[in-house]
Motif scaffolding. Structure first.
Motif, mmCIF file in Angstrom:
data_model
loop_
_atom_site.group_PDB
_atom_site.id
_atom_site.type_symbol
_atom_site.label_atom_id
_atom_site.label_comp_id
_atom_site.label_asym_id
_atom_site.label_seq_id
_atom_site.Cartn_x
_atom_site.Cartn_y
_atom_site.Cartn_z
ATOM 1 N N ARG A 8 48.421 -65.112 45.502
ATOM 2 C CA ARG A 8 49.450 -64.135 45.209
ATOM 3 C C ARG A 8 50.783 -64.525 45.836
ATOM 4 O O ARG A 8 51.822 -64.085 45.403
ATOM 5 N N THR A 9 50.712 -65.345 46.836
ATOM 6 C CA THR A 9 51.940 -65.712 47.527
ATOM 7 C C THR A 9 52.118 -67.230 47.507
ATOM 8 O O THR A 9 51.155 -67.985 47.454
ATOM 9 N N VAL A 10 53.346 -67.656 47.531
ATOM 10 C CA VAL A 10 53.638 -69.089 47.501
ATOM 11 C C VAL A 10 53.092 -69.766 48.746
ATOM 12 O O VAL A 10 52.502 -70.839 48.681
ATOM 13 N N ALA A 11 53.271 -69.120 49.881
ATOM 14 C CA ALA A 11 52.805 -69.699 51.132
ATOM 15 C C ALA A 11 51.297 -69.948 51.088
ATOM 16 O O ALA A 11 50.811 -70.978 51.547
ATOM 17 N N GLU A 12 50.572 -69.020 50.503
ATOM 18 C CA GLU A 12 49.129 -69.190 50.415
ATOM 19 C C GLU A 12 48.786 -70.353 49.494
ATOM 20 O O GLU A 12 47.851 -71.107 49.760
ATOM 21 N N PRO A 48 57.893 -71.116 53.066
ATOM 22 C CA PRO A 48 56.436 -70.995 52.886
ATOM 23 C C PRO A 48 55.679 -72.230 53.363
ATOM 24 O O PRO A 48 54.549 -72.104 53.856
ATOM 25 N N GLU A 51 55.162 -71.808 56.999
ATOM 26 C CA GLU A 51 54.118 -70.833 57.280
ATOM 27 C C GLU A 51 52.726 -71.448 57.103
ATOM 28 O O GLU A 51 51.847 -71.275 57.949
ATOM 29 N N ARG B 54 52.541 -63.259 61.958
ATOM 30 C CA ARG B 54 51.512 -63.962 61.196
ATOM 31 C C ARG B 54 50.439 -64.510 62.131
ATOM 32 O O ARG B 54 49.241 -64.429 61.844
ATOM 33 N N ALA B 66 50.017 -56.491 51.962
ATOM 34 C CA ALA B 66 50.997 -57.172 51.128
ATOM 35 C C ALA B 66 52.189 -56.291 50.773
ATOM 36 O O ALA B 66 52.037 -55.182 50.280
ATOM 37 N N ASN B 67 53.348 -56.791 51.055
ATOM 38 C CA ASN B 67 54.606 -56.125 50.717
ATOM 39 C C ASN B 67 54.689 -54.692 51.237
ATOM 40 O O ASN B 67 55.410 -53.871 50.705
#
Lengths: 225, 225
Positions: A8-12, A48, A51, B54, B66-67
């Motif tokens: 769902r996230t770019v970092a992930e 990201p 992270e 984090r 999330a968010n």
DNA sequence: GCATTGTATGTTGCATACAATCTTTCAGCA
DNA sequence: TGCTGAAAGATTGTATGCAACATACAATGC
């Protein structure tokens, strides 16, 4: 490009991408990784990437050197042995707990995983490592102890790394027999037998790793001052 | 204001600041933390705050939604019990290994730590938790197994959290006697006795935690869907 | 009255610009 | 030739602005 669908996230996404390459042995130990370069190659910003890198460093796959960069972490023989020693305790504990609270669903899951492992193409090394990891993760989950499960999963990354770096796939019929014995003991609810079977299995693997690492010299390297 | 002297990086300073407040029980479980607000109160930007958050989330002290934000994580009784069960195995293993390879320097360090623990002001709860943690960390270090040491230290954060949330300082003479017995067994190089002493010590603490958490109801809370 | 949709708001997530710090290199000098 | 030191280069570390996302609430149609 950055085409990850799942996360769902770019970092992930960056995290999973790097983790996969690290565990596959694609990024050799000692190699320097620069945030900027990674970001450019993945077509994302440094944020990201940073992270993901921090998380991988905390998991022990990368080493951060202040204002200098990150390096792919190597494995010394001592570290591999230490990992397996801890693994022996934790996973035998998990097997014992799993035997204590086993039910029909657990037995079905174990049988299924066992079958899946035996069905893997013997030539596919990466798939073998993944399947074996899934088996051990399943046992950890069936222990019913979430803290134990988390630690086992955390160690499993290093275990995979050890396996890849030493090319220890351990596909032998002996390993299959050990897996079957573990499943049988858990299924029978025999706590002591399950612990013993898991302990023996991990000790066997440790012996194999020791032989290969010792034979190959420092081998994995990458841990200088 | 951002006046941290020790840490070399701002993010590390924020991390230590938050970690300290969390382990001191100052930030109650379930409470929402907003990056912007934290950044403003510490007079830094959101970036290092984000990094610290984090890391704390990965260590299990915070939960990221999330968010939506981060919340201070609570502790269920099951989780506390699970933590102590794993701790029992890992730390008894550490005590045994420490006994196996004990030397003069190790004996001196253990004696010193034991004296320091007994010298703590009985009224200073936080200092007691810290000293006890330092003792267990020392035993882990003396095991000579870096992987084991890392896992014990990782669990120690949760242990401190359990202790603070249950107000289990365990200052009793009984606890002192158990600590002394552990040190004696390690010093004598008696592996089995060291393992047994540590196991018994942790089991005693678990019993205390169970009583208090069960008596106080869900108590710590903060783990809703 | 109820469900559905549109909208407002607060928060994180990401990108970019800038500052600090470390390493390296090269000039000057004993 | 070896050594000191300063400046340049490269990389991480930090700050800020903007966009995306999730939720809550109000408006609207049934």
């Amino acid at each position: 490009m950055a085409r990850f669908q799942r996360p769902r996230t770019v970092a992930e996404g960056v995290y999973q991408h790097l983790r996969r390459r690290l565990l596959a042995g694609e990024l050799e130990p000692g190699r320097w990784l620069r945030e900027q370069e990674l970001a450019a190659s993945l077509d994302v910003s440094r944020t990201p990437v940073r992270e993901a890198v921090r998380q991988l460093a905390q998991e022990g796959l990368l080493v951060i050197e202040a204002n200098r960069g990150v390096r792919v972490r190597g494995l010394t023989l001592e570290e591999a042995v230490a990992t397996y020693e801890v693994r022996e305790r934790l996973e035998s504990m998990a097997a014992g707990l799993a035997a204590r609270r086993v039910d029909a669903a657990a037995r079905a899951a174990l049988d299924e995983q066992l079958a899946a492992m035996n069905a893997v193409d013997p030539a596919d090394q990466a798939e073998h490592v993944r399947a074996d990891d899934a088996f051990h993760g399943l046992v950890a989950r069936l222990s019913g102890n979430p803290v134990l499960q988390e630690l086992v999963e955390r160690l499993s990354e290093r275990v995979m790394r050890v396996k890849v770096l030493t090319r220890d796939v351990n596909v032998s019929a002996f390993a299959r027999e050990q897996h079957a014995r573990i499943v049988a003991a858990i299924g029978a609810g025999d706590e002591a037998a399950a612990e013993a079977a898991m302990r023996e299995h991990i000790r066997t693997n440790l012996r194999i790793v020791e032989e290969r690492l010792a034979g190959a010299g420092p081998g994995a390297g990458g841990e200088e001052a």
